[in-house]
Design a protein around this motif. Structure first.
Motif, PDB file in Angstrom:
ATOM      1  N   ARG A 122       0.844  -1.202   0.000  1.00  0.00           N
ATOM      2  CA  ARG A 122       0.000   0.000   0.000  1.00  0.00           C
ATOM      3  C   ARG A 122       0.880   1.254   0.000  1.00  0.00           C
ATOM      4  O   ARG A 122       0.636   2.205  -0.737  1.00  0.00           O
ATOM      5  N   GLY A 123       1.903   1.240   0.847  1.00  0.00           N
ATOM      6  CA  GLY A 123       2.818   2.383   0.926  1.00  0.00           C
ATOM      7  C   GLY A 123       3.507   2.648  -0.401  1.00  0.00           C
ATOM      8  O   GLY A 123       3.624   3.789  -0.841  1.00  0.00           O
ATOM      9  N   PHE A 178       5.329   5.988  -0.993  1.00  0.00           N
ATOM     10  CA  PHE A 178       6.228   6.030   0.161  1.00  0.00           C
ATOM     11  C   PHE A 178       7.523   5.307  -0.175  1.00  0.00           C
ATOM     12  O   PHE A 178       7.538   4.344  -0.934  1.00  0.00           O
ATOM     13  N   SER A 179       8.609   5.767   0.415  1.00  0.00           N
ATOM     14  CA  SER A 179       9.890   5.088   0.258  1.00  0.00           C
ATOM     15  C   SER A 179       9.895   3.822   1.110  1.00  0.00           C
ATOM     16  O   SER A 179       9.060   3.658   2.008  1.00  0.00           O
ATOM     17  N   LEU A 180      10.862   2.951   0.861  1.00  0.00           N
ATOM     18  CA  LEU A 180      10.992   1.755   1.693  1.00  0.00           C
ATOM     19  C   LEU A 180      11.256   2.131   3.140  1.00  0.00           C
ATOM     20  O   LEU A 180      10.729   1.497   4.056  1.00  0.00           O
ATOM     21  N   LEU A 234      -0.806   9.532   8.946  1.00  0.00           N
ATOM     22  CA  LEU A 234      -1.521  10.725   8.478  1.00  0.00           C
ATOM     23  C   LEU A 234      -0.548  11.835   8.090  1.00  0.00           C
ATOM     24  O   LEU A 234      -0.753  12.526   7.087  1.00  0.00           O
ATOM     25  N   GLY A 235       0.507  11.996   8.862  1.00  0.00           N
ATOM     26  CA  GLY A 235       1.522  12.998   8.526  1.00  0.00           C
ATOM     27  C   GLY A 235       2.202  12.688   7.204  1.00  0.00           C
ATOM     28  O   GLY A 235       2.425  13.574   6.374  1.00  0.00           O
ATOM     29  N   LYS A 236       2.526  11.413   6.983  1.00  0.00           N
ATOM     30  CA  LYS A 236       3.177  11.004   5.735  1.00  0.00           C
ATOM     31  C   LYS A 236       2.232  11.168   4.543  1.00  0.00           C
ATOM     32  O   LYS A 236       2.654  11.538   3.453  1.00  0.00           O
ATOM     33  N   ILE A 237       0.951  10.899   4.766  1.00  0.00           N
ATOM     34  CA  ILE A 237      -0.037  11.097   3.699  1.00  0.00           C
ATOM     35  C   ILE A 237      -0.101  12.576   3.326  1.00  0.00           C
ATOM     36  O   ILE A 237      -0.127  12.931   2.144  1.00  0.00           O
ATOM     37  N   ALA A 238      -0.111  13.453   4.325  1.00  0.00           N
ATOM     38  CA  ALA A 238      -0.153  14.899   4.060  1.00  0.00           C
ATOM     39  C   ALA A 238       1.092  15.337   3.288  1.00  0.00           C
ATOM     40  O   ALA A 238       0.990  16.115   2.330  1.00  0.00           O
ATOM     41  N   GLN A 244       3.602  16.795  -2.051  1.00  0.00           N
ATOM     42  CA  GLN A 244       4.541  16.478  -3.136  1.00  0.00           C
ATOM     43  C   GLN A 244       3.800  16.303  -4.457  1.00  0.00           C
ATOM     44  O   GLN A 244       4.233  16.818  -5.495  1.00  0.00           O
ATOM     45  N   LEU A 245       2.680  15.591  -4.414  1.00  0.00           N
ATOM     46  CA  LEU A 245       1.903  15.363  -5.638  1.00  0.00           C
ATOM     47  C   LEU A 245       1.322  16.662  -6.182  1.00  0.00           C
ATOM     48  O   LEU A 245       1.291  16.876  -7.402  1.00  0.00           O
TER      49      LEU A 245
END
Length: 129
Positions: free
Chosen positions: A55-56, A61-63, A87-91, A96-97
């Protein structure tokens, strides 16, 4: 009652990945199967970890980011910290996108301008026969 376990081929088939992919994540320390002779035995926790990795990766997301999220996962505990970090990583990924989208739109405008200039210049070049 025995906890559900999976062979590498069962896990690969269920999650639609290759066994090589699973071995790669194992080499990275992200999956920790036990061994029965040469056979790898994966637990439900390994299955969840692999689902999180896949999913990541799908959402960019990076490894290293995937590994951080997996390390925070506790099947019996409160996963509040893991969810807040997710949630922070999703934001971050969303930002970035959005920036990439703006960059693409800018590049399209530059291509439109270059195309218009080329077409205008072609009209000024005499045809040769």
């Amino acid at each position: 009652m025995t906890a559900k376990t999976y062979s590498i081929s069962e896990l690969a088939r269920e999650l639609d990945v290759t066994t090589r992919t699973i071995r790669f994540y194992e080499e990275q320390g992200m999956l920790l199967p036990t061994r029965r002779g040469q056979e790898r035995i994966y637990t439900a926790k390994d299955r969840v970890a692999l689902k999180l990795i896949l999913r990541g990766k799908r959402i960019g997301f990076s490894l290293a980011e995937c590994k951080t999220l997996i390390e925070l996962y506790d099947p019996q505990g409160d996963n509040r910290n893991q969810l807040e970090i997710m949630l922070g990583k999703i934001a971050e990924r969303r930002l970035q996108l959005e920036q990439q989208l703006l960059d693409i739109q800018q590049m399209q405008l530059e291509l439109d301008t270059a195309e218009e200039r080329c077409r205008a210049a072609l009209l000024e070049v005499p045809e040769t026969r």
